[in-house]
Enzyme design. Structure first.
Site, PDB file in Angstrom:
ATOM      1  N   SER A   2       3.228  -5.262  -3.655  1.00  0.00           N
ATOM      2  CA  SER A   2       2.333  -7.000  -3.795  1.00  0.00           C
ATOM      3  C   SER A   2       2.556  -7.234  -5.615  1.00  0.00           C
ATOM      4  O   SER A   2       2.853  -8.448  -5.357  1.00  0.00           O
ATOM      5  CB  SER A   2       0.462  -6.275  -4.025  1.00  0.00           C
ATOM      6  OG  SER A   2      -0.235  -5.682  -4.728  1.00  0.00           O
ATOM      7  N   ASP A  53       2.851  -2.533 -13.027  1.00  0.00           N
ATOM      8  CA  ASP A  53       3.471  -2.699 -11.763  1.00  0.00           C
ATOM      9  C   ASP A  53       4.319  -4.053 -12.250  1.00  0.00           C
ATOM     10  O   ASP A  53       5.509  -4.561 -12.155  1.00  0.00           O
ATOM     11  CB  ASP A  53       2.826  -3.034 -10.609  1.00  0.00           C
ATOM     12  CG  ASP A  53       2.386  -1.505 -10.180  1.00  0.00           C
ATOM     13  OD1 ASP A  53       3.019  -0.551 -10.363  1.00  0.00           O
ATOM     14  OD2 ASP A  53       1.528  -1.914  -9.159  1.00  0.00           O
ATOM     15  N   GLY A 104       0.973  -1.347  -0.054  1.00  0.00           N
ATOM     16  CA  GLY A 104       0.513  -0.075  -0.128  1.00  0.00           C
ATOM     17  C   GLY A 104       0.347   1.110   0.118  1.00  0.00           C
ATOM     18  O   GLY A 104       0.374   2.533   0.613  1.00  0.00           O
ATOM     19  N   SER A 105       2.566   0.986  -0.681  1.00  0.00           N
ATOM     20  CA  SER A 105       3.019   2.592  -0.367  1.00  0.00           C
ATOM     21  C   SER A 105       3.213   2.983  -2.514  1.00  0.00           C
ATOM     22  O   SER A 105       4.149   3.843  -1.822  1.00  0.00           O
ATOM     23  CB  SER A 105       4.833   2.170  -0.375  1.00  0.00           C
ATOM     24  OG  SER A 105       4.823   0.787  -0.921  1.00  0.00           O
ATOM     25  N   GLY A 106       3.044   2.449  -2.536  1.00  0.00           N
ATOM     26  CA  GLY A 106       2.436   2.820  -3.986  1.00  0.00           C
ATOM     27  C   GLY A 106       4.082   2.707  -5.004  1.00  0.00           C
ATOM     28  O   GLY A 106       3.892   3.523  -6.253  1.00  0.00           O
ATOM     29  N   LEU A 107       4.289   2.051  -4.155  1.00  0.00           N
ATOM     30  CA  LEU A 107       5.748   1.485  -5.458  1.00  0.00           C
ATOM     31  C   LEU A 107       6.019   0.373  -6.078  1.00  0.00           C
ATOM     32  O   LEU A 107       6.480  -0.803  -6.764  1.00  0.00           O
ATOM     33  CB  LEU A 107       6.817   1.060  -4.680  1.00  0.00           C
ATOM     34  CG  LEU A 107       7.059   2.492  -3.735  1.00  0.00           C
ATOM     35  CD1 LEU A 107       8.379   2.202  -2.977  1.00  0.00           C
ATOM     36  CD2 LEU A 107       7.516   3.430  -4.864  1.00  0.00           C
ATOM     37  N   GLY A 108       4.243  -0.639  -6.509  1.00  0.00           N
ATOM     38  CA  GLY A 108       3.982  -1.579  -6.837  1.00  0.00           C
ATOM     39  C   GLY A 108       4.505  -3.006  -5.935  1.00  0.00           C
ATOM     40  O   GLY A 108       4.753  -3.493  -6.054  1.00  0.00           O
ATOM     41  N   GLU A 138      -3.151 -11.918 -10.631  1.00  0.00           N
ATOM     42  CA  GLU A 138      -3.034 -10.979  -9.014  1.00  0.00           C
ATOM     43  C   GLU A 138      -4.863 -10.486  -9.513  1.00  0.00           C
ATOM     44  O   GLU A 138      -5.283 -10.344  -8.717  1.00  0.00           O
ATOM     45  CB  GLU A 138      -1.814  -9.885  -9.501  1.00  0.00           C
ATOM     46  CG  GLU A 138      -2.345  -8.652  -7.907  1.00  0.00           C
ATOM     47  CD  GLU A 138      -1.531  -7.903  -7.774  1.00  0.00           C
ATOM     48  OE1 GLU A 138      -1.488  -7.171  -7.454  1.00  0.00           O
ATOM     49  OE2 GLU A 138      -0.508  -7.732  -8.474  1.00  0.00           O
TER      50      GLU A 138
END
Length: 340
Positions: free
Chosen positions: A116, A160, A110-114, A148
């Site tokens: 998962s 991502d 959930g940090s915005g760096l892809g 996913e």
């Protein structure tokens, strides 16, 4: 035998949101991104105890089941189970495996760096190394997307998986019928050095659900022309920013970045909030040319463009704003795996 793998997290520079199926299947999407020396890691220890163990250290999730060729999803590490199910069904003739799989990441989910999607790529790459699967970059990236987004049904974009698999600076185009074109950018070393010197990466500490934001974008865009126009604009901005980057025009890049963030905010209300706006204002007051949230929005990581001479001042101000500046370098290599 032990198999290890890692896959790089990515910084979404431009075009984010146009890699969602409802948009690119009609209009075509385009994003500009670059991978960082921050990684998702996977470790597989081959065992003979007829057990399957999944252990996510950073999520504090642990699952143990008896050796089987199919594991039912129940809300606990369903992505991991679905990767295993797909590998066994499609690439191991239905034969079950016994192992312990351990993962962790340099950045929280959930940090915005892809994060998962990058983890899915790392796990798939580890299985490819273990089972000698002849999958190329496009096949690994699509398999990660399929698991996913389709098998598990997590709503989100498509960039991502390809960024983590290919690595480096990429301009990626998305079209209908699952057609994806990854254009690796030959960015000169001096430009990469200048670009790194001109960027500050900042973690807000705000965790958010990318799926919820992407769903809001879809619902909003189907009812209102303004969000759809914003998506068209950020796609055009991605093309412009790619050209500025290749030419080494960092000021030109920074200018379009600021304009693109204004467009991105029109995609959905949850893209920004008072805390993000506050941090951006602090950054602008301390020398930043422009900035934006990496990823879907709502929190996670932000990055700012700044004159390298003013970088120290900006870092100091941001570290006093409740979050944390993260040091990084861009990396040219995508996912990799090896046996120990």
């Amino acid at each position: 035998m032990i198999i290890r793998s890692k896959a790089p997290l990515r910084l979404g520079l431009a075009g984010g949101g146009t890699d969602i199926e409802f948009y690119y299947s009609t209009y075509g999407g385009a994003v500009l991104n670059a991978t960082l020396n921050l990684y998702a890691y996977c470790n597989i220890e081959v065992t003979n105890d007829d057990k399957i163990i999944f252990n996510s250290l950073d999520q504090n999730e642990f699952v143990e089941v008896a050796k089987t060729n199919f594991i039912s999803c129940d809300g606990r590490l369903d992505l991991y189970k679905s990767i295993y199910n797909k590998i066994i069904e499609c690439y191991n003739n239905g034969n079950a495996l016994s192992f312990k799989l351990t993962t962790y990441s340099d950045a929280p989910s959930g940090s915005g760096l892809g994060g998962s999607s990058t983890m899915v790529v790392a796990i798939i790459k580890a299985f490819c190394e273990w089972l000698n699967l002849p999958l190329g970059e496009y096949e690994i990236a699509y398999l990660a997307y399929e698991i996913e987004r389709i098998d598990v049904g997590i709503i989100g974009g498509k960039q991502d998986q390809y960024a983590a698999t290919f690595g480096g600076f990429n301009f990626i185009e998305f079209y209908d019928n699952n057609r994806v074109i990854v254009n690796p950018l030959r960015v000169k070393n001096w430009i990469i050095n200048e670009f790194e010197s001109s960027i500050v990466l900042y973690f807000t500490g705000i965790r958010r659900s990318a799926s919820a934001i992407e769903e809001e974008k879809k619902n909003t865009a189907t009812k209102n022309p303004k969000p759809l126009e914003a998506m068209h604009q950020v796609k055009d901005d991605a093309r412009l920013m790619k050209e500025f980057l290749l030419k080494g025009d960092i000021n030109g890049f920074a200018k379009i970045l600021g304009k693109s963030w204004e467009s991105k905010k029109n995609m959905a209300k949850s893209v920004t909030n008072s805390e993000i706006d506050k941090v951006l204002n602090i950054a602008l007051e301390n020398g930043a040319y422009s900035g934006k949230v990496s990823g879907a929005g709502g929190g996670g990581f932000m990055f700012f463009m700044v004159d390298p001479i003013k970088k120290y001042q900006l870092v100091k101000a941001l570290n006093n704003s409740g979050g944390k500046v993260i040091n990084f370098n861009f990396t040219k290599e995508g996912t990799t795996a090896w046996k120990v």
